[in-house]
Design a protein around this motif. Structure first.
Motif, PDB file in Angstrom:
ATOM      1  N   GLN B  36       0.838  -1.213   0.000  1.00 42.88           N
ATOM      2  CA  GLN B  36       0.000   0.000   0.000  1.00 42.88           C
ATOM      3  C   GLN B  36       0.865   1.252   0.000  1.00 42.88           C
ATOM      4  OE1 GLN B  36      -3.320   0.259  -0.283  1.00 42.88           O
ATOM      5  NE2 GLN B  36      -3.142   2.484  -0.177  1.00 42.88           N
ATOM      6  N   LEU B  39       2.347   1.678  -3.429  1.00 43.50           N
ATOM      7  CA  LEU B  39       1.393   2.253  -4.392  1.00 43.50           C
ATOM      8  C   LEU B  39       1.191   3.737  -4.127  1.00 43.50           C
ATOM      9  CD1 LEU B  39      -1.343  -0.531  -4.616  1.00 43.50           C
ATOM     10  CD2 LEU B  39       0.297   0.124  -6.363  1.00 43.50           C
ATOM     11  N   ASP B  40       1.102   4.096  -2.841  1.00 43.81           N
ATOM     12  CA  ASP B  40       0.962   5.518  -2.492  1.00 43.81           C
ATOM     13  C   ASP B  40       2.170   6.309  -2.980  1.00 43.81           C
ATOM     14  OD1 ASP B  40      -0.705   5.291   0.774  1.00 43.81           O
ATOM     15  OD2 ASP B  40      -1.420   5.170  -1.294  1.00 43.81           O
ATOM     16  N   SER B  43       2.145   6.805  -6.672  1.00 43.85           N
ATOM     17  CA  SER B  43       1.167   7.843  -7.046  1.00 43.85           C
ATOM     18  C   SER B  43       1.713   9.226  -6.744  1.00 43.85           C
ATOM     19  CB  SER B  43      -0.127   7.646  -6.268  1.00 43.85           C
ATOM     20  OG  SER B  43      -0.826   6.539  -6.735  1.00 43.85           O
ATOM     21  N   GLN B 251      -3.637   6.542 -14.579  1.00 45.86           N
ATOM     22  CA  GLN B 251      -4.839   6.165 -13.813  1.00 45.86           C
ATOM     23  C   GLN B 251      -5.455   4.909 -14.365  1.00 45.86           C
ATOM     24  OE1 GLN B 251      -7.433   9.657 -13.643  1.00 45.86           O
ATOM     25  NE2 GLN B 251      -8.329   8.624 -11.891  1.00 45.86           N
ATOM     26  N   SER B 254      -3.172   2.233 -13.314  1.00 45.87           N
ATOM     27  CA  SER B 254      -3.078   1.979 -11.870  1.00 45.87           C
ATOM     28  C   SER B 254      -4.405   1.544 -11.274  1.00 45.87           C
ATOM     29  CB  SER B 254      -2.558   3.205 -11.126  1.00 45.87           C
ATOM     30  OG  SER B 254      -3.534   4.219 -11.144  1.00 45.87           O
ATOM     31  N   ARG B 258      -4.613  -1.206  -8.607  1.00 49.76           N
ATOM     32  CA  ARG B 258      -5.157  -1.034  -7.260  1.00 49.76           C
ATOM     33  C   ARG B 258      -6.279  -2.035  -7.010  1.00 49.76           C
ATOM     34  NH1 ARG B 258      -3.507   2.994  -3.889  1.00 49.76           N
ATOM     35  NH2 ARG B 258      -2.201   4.544  -4.861  1.00 49.76           N
ATOM     36  N   PHE B 261      -4.674  -5.219  -6.322  1.00 51.99           N
ATOM     37  CA  PHE B 261      -4.131  -5.206  -4.974  1.00 51.99           C
ATOM     38  C   PHE B 261      -5.254  -5.349  -3.954  1.00 51.99           C
ATOM     39  CE2 PHE B 261      -1.733  -4.514  -1.356  1.00 51.99           C
ATOM     40  CZ  PHE B 261      -2.294  -3.516  -0.592  1.00 51.99           C
ATOM     41  N   GLY B 262      -6.382  -4.701  -4.241  1.00 57.76           N
ATOM     42  CA  GLY B 262      -7.525  -4.817  -3.339  1.00 57.76           C
ATOM     43  C   GLY B 262      -7.979  -6.264  -3.205  1.00 57.76           C
ATOM     44  N   THR B 356      -3.153   5.728   5.348  1.00 57.34           N
ATOM     45  CA  THR B 356      -2.664   4.379   5.036  1.00 57.34           C
ATOM     46  C   THR B 356      -2.477   3.577   6.320  1.00 57.34           C
ATOM     47  OG1 THR B 356      -1.562   5.130   3.051  1.00 57.34           O
ATOM     48  CG2 THR B 356      -0.734   3.109   4.015  1.00 57.34           C
TER      49      THR B 356
END
Lengths: 245, 881
Positions: B36, B39-40, B43, B251, B254, B258, B261-262, B356
């Motif tokens: 996480q 990924l943050d 971004s 976007q 990603s 995401r 990943f979720g 996060t």
């Protein structure tokens, strides 16, 4: 009814074990006045433990009524029964049933915790009871570090923690040698007199029965006989810590 | 306080089990937190990283008709005057960009005004070159190609080389060979006069527009600004937002990442929840008597409920908090390594957001609560007397289902399935009507989840059968202990169900992903060939009559075939349409025609053509001189028009007011043709599908209509075509081999990733297995003592536990692998059906073998760790406890 600690009326209990129906009690009528020391005797499987479980509100009769201190148990909710067990009934088991992860003092504090007592009150009361049963110096020992007799003393102290009016004991000397058993029963007798507690003991042990004021014999789920024991007394023995004091 | 003390002491009493639970939660939370944060960070950093691809300019103004590296340009004065007072922009820098011969090569010629580049904030050359009059700077690649010249000649003008540019943020990154001069020099060299090709500007307050945590909002704000500027400038000037476009593209990339990943996080947390559930369940069962004792001294049911939840919460807190911190550490280290690998080209910003951390902690809390709920509820349901008396444990407390009137299990399953199905039912039509890929993806995902639930339930039902089969097949390895193991597995069905479910889910998840990649990579290989059509595919983006001949002259090139198609409009803006009709005029559809030369069959992957009617001789028929020339149509068009091989069709070319009609005989009907993506099978996709005719017939009908060319090349090197001719003819070159290599690298990278995932997932499951086995051993200590007392040897006992554990894990592993592979196969079959490609079934044997091997090893480890202490003790000591 308010003069009596226990009143049962046609109490019956049967339960299913797998596909087999077991009739443990088949109609028991019993009245126990306050402060009396009663022994319930009978052969294995006669329903002694079942009767004690019903009086202790840890089981529910199939039929009949039970009044403890004037309160009819079937009218109480689950929480109400828990309050009754906490405040007015003490239970001592044959195999002590102490919480193995707690010390002797902590085991005694458990019912006080559920009664909402503060930490200092709990500690004070627990130490007082440990003093009473002669185990003050074993307060921080876990059950695995105590002998059978010592564990049973702790169990008795736990049963008395919230000053109940009724103490039920299921074969309290069953796992003890005769000497220790006698010591335990002497202690109980003294406590019963001092605290004005009604004692109901389920037992095979004639020694225990001889100390009781009244002996109720069960057979096949029914009362076979109910008579006062001729030598049953309530005076503290000079061998007990209370007697010595 | 009592609850906490009691729970802590209980956790301490079963150290092995507690350690396994804590480690499982720790690993999951560490992994999820690290990903996480990663990924943050990506971004957050993307706003800077996007410059690498998109350039430094936020806004680029071009003449409407101009394209990259070609165009007439425009006078900048009026545009600058209109935007002079615009507070949004820092300024505008004029640029001239074209292609010019430099020495023996072609290169992109860029003319800039250095002072205005800096003041406008779009100075994108590193190092910043000195550009006096008569000087130029070369790119590293061009300097290398020209062998470090001191001066170069561009269109008869000699320029002194004053510097080398290592990096540029002015135009697309794939352009490596360029020369930079001052604006006036470039205008002169390209004959631009005072015109420019671009005005590039940067935003005065970028923070008002860019928000790394809200990419969607950033793109919207930039778009609004761009549209306002465009409305000021009118139709003749095109406003582009290269960085906004790059962010939007990111976007799109990603969002599925995401989402993936979720899903991964949900599965990992589910597995961890099962682990905690298994541990708490076992703990609750061990404390049936203790809980009953507490109730005899006054505890209420809710107190007992609270005690179980407290234990679970403490277990998770012990794992979650260190796990989150470990994840932060892992993320920092990983991102530092990534930054190193990027060699200074941008930086990854690691910022720990409270959001996060809160999310990760909340996930851990949710796991603890959810996983402990059932055991906690169960703990409140027991009667005190039956709980105290083991003889009454078999007592039937609750009435049978029939008396209650309904089955809770069936109700729960029915409600869950119905709820998911209802969502899919309502979303499905909307998704397909809208064509929104994310909505369609969500529908597909929902259906996959339904399938997973269904398969899992079947698997749970089949697990005992699988165990029996495995014992029958492999029981001989465990000797006489196998029979005991079989009985014990049946006896502890409830506990082993959650353990095997946990194991099966872990394996299923990894096998699903691994199989998906394996199946798609095999399909991808075929897909690449269908996409490119030949070894090399060269798309010309402008007039390219000589391009084919130039390509054919390069070393190694064996065959070059030109495919022509029509452009959408003429240069005057006149549009045209082509329609195919049956000869009686009953059906017609919009069609896209292609013209093939005689070398097509040699150049492209003719063997990949899927003929519904006819065969490869049809390619030769296209060039036969006949009264009615031949054509090859696709199945979709043939079905729509109701025609077959040998039938006649007409092509109507409508060019403005002109109409040209051609009649053709169908030489073949194809389901798919490599290199021609619109040769389709589904009749619903007939409009816009393709038709192939010969060059001679094409030239006769099409006449002067503008065309585009694609060259299919056999032999030669894509790189040499790019380098020699790419800029000169404005070509895009794709190579099957390059794409296959890229696909292969991606495949192996993902296989490594999934191997890691497998390790992590199975490790967590093994923790649960060890904990469960250890508890089972502790619970059965009397049984173990009795078995030892009657003569069973230590080795036999060990084999008994090993058989139980290995059979459980092997059965669960096999079932999980089967479900995972089946789901992946269904998914790929659906996707390839939509893409109209054949499915190539491939089994990831390596991953499957590894999974089974790990299952067996896990079982053996669990049995060994759980029993090693107990089995060495004397019988009396075991009985004493």
């Amino acid at each position: 009814m308010n003069d009596h600690a226990v009143v049962t009326s046609n109490v019956q209990k049967s339960f299913l074990l797998g596909a087999t129906a077991v009739g443990a009690l088949r109609g028991v009528d019993l009245q126990i006045p306050r402060g009396q020391f009663v022994a319930i005797m009978g052969p294995s499987g006669c329903g002694k433990s079942t009767l004690l479980n019903l009086l202790g509100a840890i089981d529910v009769p199939s039929r009949g009524e039970i009044h403890i201190d004037g309160t009819e148990l079937s009218r109480l909710s689950d929480d109400g029964l828990a309050d009754l067990r906490r405040d007015r009934i003490g239970y001592v088991f044959q195999f002590y049933n102490l919480i193995p992860t707690l010390t002797a003092r902590e085991n005694i504090e458990v019912p006080l915790h559920f009664a909402g007592k503060s930490a200092s009150e709990r500690r004070e009361r627990a130490m007082q009871l440990l003093e009473r049963v002669g185990l003050r110096d074993r307060a921080d020992h876990r059950p695995s570090e105590l002998s059978g007799g010592e564990q049973q003393r702790v169990a008795i102290a736990r049963a008395l923690a919230n000053k109940p009016t009724l103490v039920l004991l299921d074969e309290p000397t069953g796992d003890l040698d005769s000497t220790t058993g006698k010591e335990i029963m002497t202690l109980l007798q003294n406590v019963s007199v001092e605290e004005k507690v009604t004692l109901v003991v389920a037992t095979h042990d004639a020694m225990v029965a001889s100390m009781a004021q009244r002996v109720v014999k069960l057979r096949d789920g029914r009362i076979e006989s109910d008579c006062f024991a001729p030598g049953g007394g309530a005076s503290p023995s000079k061998d007990s810590p209370a007697g010595a004091a | 306080m009592f609850s906490t003390t009691y729970a802590l002491r209980n956790l301490g009493r079963r150290k092995m089990r507690t350690a396994m639970g804590v480690l499982g939660v720790f690993c999951t939370l560490a992994l999820l937190t690290a990903v996480q944060i990663g990924l943050d960070a990506i971004s957050l950093s993307y706003i800077d990283l996007v410059s690498l691809a998109a350039g430094k300019a936020d806004v680029v103004l071009q003449a409407d008709e101009d394209r990259w590296f070609e165009g007439e340009g425009f006078e900048p004065g009026p545009i600058e005057a209109k935007l002079a007072g615009d507070a949004r922009l820092k300024g505008l820098a004029p640029r001239v960009i074209g292609i010019a011969p430099v020495g023996s090569a072609y290169a992109v010629l860029v003319g800039i005004d250095p002072a205005r580049e800096v003041s406008a904030g779009v100075d994108g050359l590193t190092p910043w070159p000195r550009l006096e009059k008569g000087e130029c700077a070369l790119s590293e690649e061009l300097e290398r190609r020209l062998k470090k010249p001191e001066s170069v000649e561009v269109r008869g003008t000699k320029l002194k080389v004053s510097g080398v540019v290592e990096r540029q943020l002015v135009f697309p990154q794939h352009v490596r060979e360029f020369i930079v001069t001052d604006l006036a020099t470039a205008q002169s060299l390209l004959g631009m006069g005072t015109r420019v090709h671009q005005l590039a500007g940067a935003l005065r307050e970028p923070r008002e527009y860019y928000d790394a945590r809200d990419l969607h909002g950033s793109v919207s704000r930039l778009k609004d600004a761009g549209e306002t500027i465009a409305s000021l400038l009118g139709r003749d000037i095109r406003v582009t937002l290269p960085r906004a476009a790059a962010i939007a593209a990111f976007q799109e990339f990603s969002a599925p990442l995401r989402a993936f990943f979720g899903i991964f996080a949900a599965v990992a947390l589910a597995i961890t929840a099962l682990l905690v559930h298994s541990i708490v369940s076992v703990s609750e069962e061990e404390r049936i008597r203790e809980h009953a004792i507490l109730r005899t001294v006054g505890a209420k049911r809710r107190h007992i409920f609270g005690l179980v939840l407290t234990e679970s919460t403490l277990l998770c807190v012990l794992g979650v908090v260190p796990g989150v911190f470990a994840g932060i550490l892992v993320a920092r280290v990983a991102l530092w390594l990534v930054s190193l690998a990027m060699k200074g080209q941008g930086q990854i910003t690691v910022e720990l957001s409270m959001r996060t951390m809160f999310m990760c902690l909340a996930a851990g809390a949710a796991v603890s609560l959810a996983s402990a709920l059932l055991p906690a509820i169960r703990s409140t349901k027991r009667g005190i007397a039956p709980a105290l008396d083991p003889a009454r444990r078999g007592e039937v407390i609750e009435p049978p289902t029939g008396e209650r009137g309904f089955s809770r299990v069936l109700l729960f399953i029915g409600v869950a399935l119905s709820a998911i199905s209802m969502v899919v039912f309502f979303v499905l039509p909307t998704a397909f009507l809208s064509g929104d890929p994310s909505m369609i993806g969500a529908v597909v995902l929902g259906l996959l989840v339904l399938l997973l639930i269904g398969f899992t339930m079947v698997a749970l039902a089949v697990q005992p059968l699988a165990e029996r089969v495995l014992l029958r097949l492999g029981g001989w390895m465990f000797g006489k202990s196998a029979e005991l193991a079989a009985r014990n597995l049946a006896r502890s069905r409830r506990r082993s169900t959650s353990t095997s479910l946990m194991f099966a889910l872990s394996v299923c998840f990894v096998l699903f992903l691994s199989s998906l990649v394996a199946l798609f990579s095999r399909a991808a290989s075929t897909f690449i060939e269908y996409q490119t059509g030949a070894e090399i595919r060269v798309q010309a983006h402008g007039p390219s009559r000589d391009a084919g001949a130039a390509i054919a002259k390069l070393d190694g090139v064996k065959v070059v075939s030109e495919i022509r198609s029509l452009r959408g409009r003429t240069e005057q803006g006149i549009a045209f349409d082509v329609a195919a009709r049956d000869v009686v005029g009953m059906r017609q559809l919009w069609i896209v025609p292609f013209a093939a030369d005689e070398r097509l069959e040699e150049a492209f992957y003719a063997g990949r053509a899927a003929f519904a009617e006819g065969d490869a001789s049809a390619f030769r028929d296209l060039h036969k001189e006949e009264e009615v020339p031949a054509a090859i149509v696709c199945v979709a068009a043939a079905r729509y028009l109701g025609v077959a091989k040998g039938d006649l069709i007409e092509l109507w070319f409508q060019l403005g007011a002109e109409r040209h009609i051609g009649r053709f005989r169908i030489a073949a009907v194809v389901a798919s043709l490599p290199g021609f993506h619109n040769f389709r099978s589904r009749e619903g996709a007939a409009h816009g599908s393709g038709i192939l005719v010969g060059r001679a017939a094409w030239d006769e009908i099409v006449g002067s209509a503008p065309t585009e060319s694609v060259y299919l090349v056999r032999g030669g090197s894509a790189q040499s075509i790019r380098e020699s001719l790419g800029l000169r003819f404005h070509l895009t070159v794709e190579s099957t081999e390059e794409q296959r290599r890229h696909s292969e690298v991606l495949y192996w990278a993902t296989q490594v990733l999934f191997a890691l995932l497998l390790c992590v997932s199975v490790t967590i499951a093994v923790f649960g297995l060890v904990a469960s086995t250890a508890s089972g051993v502790a619970e059965r200590r009397r049984e173990i003592a009795v078995l030892k007392a009657v003569g069973l040897r230590r080795g036999d006992l060990m084999r008994m536990f090993a058989a139980e554990a290995v059979v459980l894990t092997a059965a669960a592993g096999l079932i999980g692998a089967g479900i995972g592979y089946l789901l992946a196969l269904l998914f790929v079959m659906q996707a390839t059906m939509l893409m109209e490609m054949p499915v190539v079934v491939v089994v990831p044997w390596l991953t499957l073998g590894a999974t089974l091997g790990i299952s067996v090893v896990a079982g053996l480890m669990a049995a060994f760790i759980a029993t090693r202490g107990m089995l060495h003790k004397p019988v009396a000591e075991i009985l004493r406890g």
